[in-house]
Scaffold this motif. Structure first.
Motif, short mmCIF file in Angstrom:
data_model
loop_
_atom_site.label_atom_id
_atom_site.label_comp_id
_atom_site.label_asym_id
_atom_site.label_seq_id
_atom_site.Cartn_x
_atom_site.Cartn_y
_atom_site.Cartn_z
N GLY A 111 25.40 -41.23 60.28
CA GLY A 111 24.46 -41.22 59.17
C GLY A 111 25.10 -41.06 57.81
O GLY A 111 24.41 -41.04 56.79
N LEU A 112 26.42 -40.96 57.76
CA LEU A 112 27.12 -40.85 56.48
C LEU A 112 26.90 -42.13 55.67
O LEU A 112 27.02 -43.23 56.19
CB LEU A 112 28.61 -40.64 56.73
N GLN A 113 26.56 -41.97 54.38
CA GLN A 113 26.30 -43.11 53.50
C GLN A 113 27.19 -43.03 52.27
O GLN A 113 27.39 -41.96 51.70
CB GLN A 113 24.83 -43.12 53.07
N GLN A 148 33.87 -39.35 45.90
CA GLN A 148 35.24 -39.45 46.40
C GLN A 148 35.77 -38.07 46.79
O GLN A 148 36.53 -37.95 47.76
CB GLN A 148 36.14 -40.09 45.35
N ALA A 149 35.35 -37.06 46.04
CA ALA A 149 35.78 -35.70 46.37
C ALA A 149 35.21 -35.27 47.72
O ALA A 149 35.91 -34.64 48.52
CB ALA A 149 35.34 -34.73 45.28
N ASP A 150 33.94 -35.62 47.97
CA ASP A 150 33.32 -35.29 49.25
C ASP A 150 34.02 -36.04 50.39
O ASP A 150 34.24 -35.49 51.47
CB ASP A 150 31.84 -35.64 49.25
N GLU A 151 34.34 -37.31 50.15
CA GLU A 151 35.03 -38.09 51.18
C GLU A 151 36.39 -37.48 51.51
O GLU A 151 36.76 -37.36 52.68
CB GLU A 151 35.21 -39.53 50.70
N ALA A 152 37.11 -37.07 50.46
CA ALA A 152 38.42 -36.45 50.68
C ALA A 152 38.26 -35.14 51.45
O ALA A 152 39.07 -34.83 52.35
CB ALA A 152 39.11 -36.21 49.35
N PRO A 205 31.31 -45.44 69.27
CA PRO A 205 30.23 -46.33 68.84
C PRO A 205 29.27 -45.63 67.88
O PRO A 205 28.95 -44.46 68.04
CB PRO A 205 29.53 -46.67 70.16
N PHE A 206 28.81 -46.35 66.86
CA PHE A 206 27.74 -45.85 65.99
C PHE A 206 27.11 -47.04 65.29
O PHE A 206 27.73 -48.10 65.16
CB PHE A 206 28.26 -44.81 65.00
N ASN A 207 25.86 -46.86 64.86
CA ASN A 207 25.12 -47.97 64.26
C ASN A 207 24.60 -47.62 62.87
O ASN A 207 23.59 -48.17 62.42
CB ASN A 207 23.97 -48.40 65.18
N THR A 208 25.25 -46.68 62.20
CA THR A 208 24.93 -46.31 60.83
C THR A 208 26.08 -46.73 59.93
O THR A 208 27.13 -47.18 60.42
CB THR A 208 24.68 -44.80 60.71
N GLU A 209 25.91 -46.59 58.62
CA GLU A 209 26.97 -47.02 57.70
C GLU A 209 28.26 -46.26 57.93
O GLU A 209 29.36 -46.79 57.78
CB GLU A 209 26.51 -46.85 56.26
N GLY A 210 28.13 -45.00 58.30
CA GLY A 210 29.32 -44.21 58.50
C GLY A 210 29.16 -43.14 59.57
O GLY A 210 28.03 -42.78 59.94
N MET A 211 30.26 -42.69 60.10
CA MET A 211 30.32 -41.54 61.01
C MET A 211 31.71 -40.94 60.85
O MET A 211 32.72 -41.57 61.18
CB MET A 211 30.08 -41.95 62.47
N ALA A 212 31.77 -39.73 60.31
CA ALA A 212 33.06 -39.05 60.19
C ALA A 212 33.62 -38.85 61.60
O ALA A 212 32.94 -38.33 62.48
CB ALA A 212 32.88 -37.70 59.50
N ARG A 213 34.87 -39.27 61.81
CA ARG A 213 35.41 -39.28 63.17
C ARG A 213 36.93 -39.29 63.13
O ARG A 213 37.54 -39.67 62.13
CB ARG A 213 34.91 -40.53 63.91
N GLY A 214 37.53 -38.89 64.24
CA GLY A 214 38.98 -38.91 64.31
C GLY A 214 39.48 -38.55 65.69
O GLY A 214 38.72 -38.08 66.54
N TRP A 215 40.76 -38.80 65.91
CA TRP A 215 41.38 -38.43 67.18
C TRP A 215 42.84 -38.09 66.94
O TRP A 215 43.42 -38.45 65.92
CB TRP A 215 41.25 -39.55 68.21
N ILE A 216 43.41 -37.37 67.90
CA ILE A 216 44.81 -36.98 67.84
C ILE A 216 45.37 -36.98 69.25
O ILE A 216 44.72 -36.51 70.19
CB ILE A 216 44.97 -35.60 67.16
N VAL A 264 41.92 -40.61 61.22
CA VAL A 264 40.60 -40.25 60.70
C VAL A 264 39.97 -41.43 59.98
O VAL A 264 40.67 -42.19 59.29
CB VAL A 264 40.71 -39.05 59.73
N ALA A 265 38.66 -41.59 60.11
CA ALA A 265 37.91 -42.61 59.38
C ALA A 265 36.50 -42.11 59.11
O ALA A 265 36.01 -41.20 59.80
CB ALA A 265 37.87 -43.93 60.17
N LEU A 266 35.85 -42.73 58.11
CA LEU A 266 34.50 -42.32 57.74
C LEU A 266 33.47 -43.42 57.92
O LEU A 266 32.37 -43.18 58.41
CB LEU A 266 34.46 -41.84 56.28
N TYR A 267 33.80 -44.66 57.52
CA TYR A 267 32.80 -45.71 57.45
C TYR A 267 33.03 -46.80 58.50
O TYR A 267 34.12 -46.92 59.07
CB TYR A 267 32.79 -46.32 56.05
N SER A 268 32.00 -47.60 58.71
CA SER A 268 32.04 -48.62 59.76
C SER A 268 33.03 -49.74 59.45
O SER A 268 33.55 -50.39 60.37
CB SER A 268 30.65 -49.22 59.98
N ASP A 269 33.29 -50.00 58.16
CA ASP A 269 34.21 -51.07 57.80
C ASP A 269 35.64 -50.57 57.61
O ASP A 269 36.49 -51.26 57.08
CB ASP A 269 33.73 -51.78 56.53
#
Length: 345
Positions: free
Chosen positions: A36-38, A44-48, A308-319, A327-332
């Motif tokens: 649900g991240l948009q 930019q500060a929030d994204e960082a 998988p997600f079907n919204t503009e963004g989903m904060a996500r990551g793996w290690i 780490v990534a935030l948006y679908s693109d």
């Protein structure tokens, strides 16, 4: 007698040859910070800050795996970091109910034993994921709710805080806007998916090849009547067994109705689908087909990952075992998964 020599030699060779079993599995930790991240309204500060928080949680959980700790330890360590961060709708920073309260839910499941613990509707528990673990390990129950769960928390020495700890001005303003719209009989200006943004979850695969899954949330803005979503429901928002682990984030009513987390694992077991195939079928087809939306993270016992997600963004990551966070935030925004070639965003 001579005919037995090849057999004896083969048996001896088998006895002394190392057998690379589950304990040699490469470790993996996967995290989400909510679908649900948009981009609109996210600075930019929030994204960082979101990227930094996901990275910190990945490193915290990875430290547990690197020390040889079980998957459960990695999951709880990672989720605790996110519960303590006001950016997320879990723990500090949880959204407000219609009555101006914070109601917290969480669940945890051990894939190796299929033991599980969950809590719902708690108001004073600093880290609900830790209480979920206490329910799993020190009670005969799977889920506790409300005052009873908090009584159990006191008995187990789980940290309790004044409800004011969870308040953030951003979440309070979200509620005030929703209340004004309610009073005016207006449709909410905030998209439905945004009400659910910020649920957190983690999955881990440890050195023994064991999986674990956990999810924590503050629910949805302006919720009423003690509503409980999918996050504390084993099989809906959280599930793990010997082959698969899932944590969901999205419109909880739909995740409950399709038993989303278990459904993904069932597709992997019975249809022999990959995490990507099973996750897409449930998250991007079944749930949207019913009118819902959201996302999930999926991890297999072989270390395969899907997000998988079907919204503009989903904060996500793996290690992985190398300790390098992804780490990534948006679908693109490209995010290479374990075993894939790294692609720069």
């Amino acid at each position: 007698m001579n005919a037995l020599r090849p057999l004896c030699a083969a048996l001896l060779l088998f006895a002394v040859t190392p057998v690379f079993a589950a304990e040699d599995a490469a470790t993996v930790l996967v995290i989400h910070g909510g679908a649900g991240l948009q981009r609109e309204g996210t600075s930019q500060a929030d994204e960082a800050a979101l990227r930094a928080a996901i990275t910190q949680a990945l490193r915290k959980g990875h430290a547990e795996l690197a020390a040889g700790k079980p998957a459960l330890d990695a999951v709880t360590a990672a989720i605790t970091v996110l519960e303590d961060d006001p950016l997320f709708n879990a723990g500090k920073g949880a959204v407000f109910t219609h009555d101006g309260r914070n109601e917290l839910d969480a669940s945890l499941m051990d894939g190796a034993t299929r033991m599980a613990g969950a809590v719902a509707g708690v108001h004073h528990v600093k880290n609900p994921i830790l209480l979920a673990r206490e329910v799993m390990q020190h009670s005969p129950h799977v889920m506790m709710a409300g005052d009873g769960a908090e009584t159990f928390a006191k008995e187990q020495g789980v940290e309790l805080v004044d409800p004011s700890y969870f308040r953030t001005e951003r979440r309070w303003k979200q509620l005030q806007r929703a209340l004004k719209e309610d009073a005016a009989g207006q449709a909410h200006a905030e998209p439905e998916v945004a009400k659910h943004f910020g649920t957190v979850g983690a999955l881990a695969l440890d050195r023994e090849g064991h999986l674990a899954a956990g999810t924590s949330t503050g629910g949805m803005t302006d919720k009423r009547y003690g509503r409980i979503g999918d996050s504390p429901v084993i099989g809906a928002g959280t599930y793990a067994n010997g082959q698969c682990a899932v944590s969901g984030t999205g419109w909880g009513e739909f995740y409950i109705r399709v038993s989303a987390a278990h459904e993904i694992c069932a597709r992997m077991a019975y249809l022999k689908e990959t995490p990507a195939q099973a996750g897409a079928a449930v998250i991007n087809e079944e749930i949207p087909g019913m009118g819902g939306d959201g996302g999930a993270i999926v991890l297999s016992a072989s270390g395969q990952v899907a997000m998988p997600f079907n919204t503009e963004g989903m904060a996500r990551g793996w290690i992985g075992a190398d300790g390098v966070p992804h780490v990534a935030l948006y679908s693109d925004e490209p995010l290479a998964l374990p075993g894939e070639a790294t692609t720069a965003p």
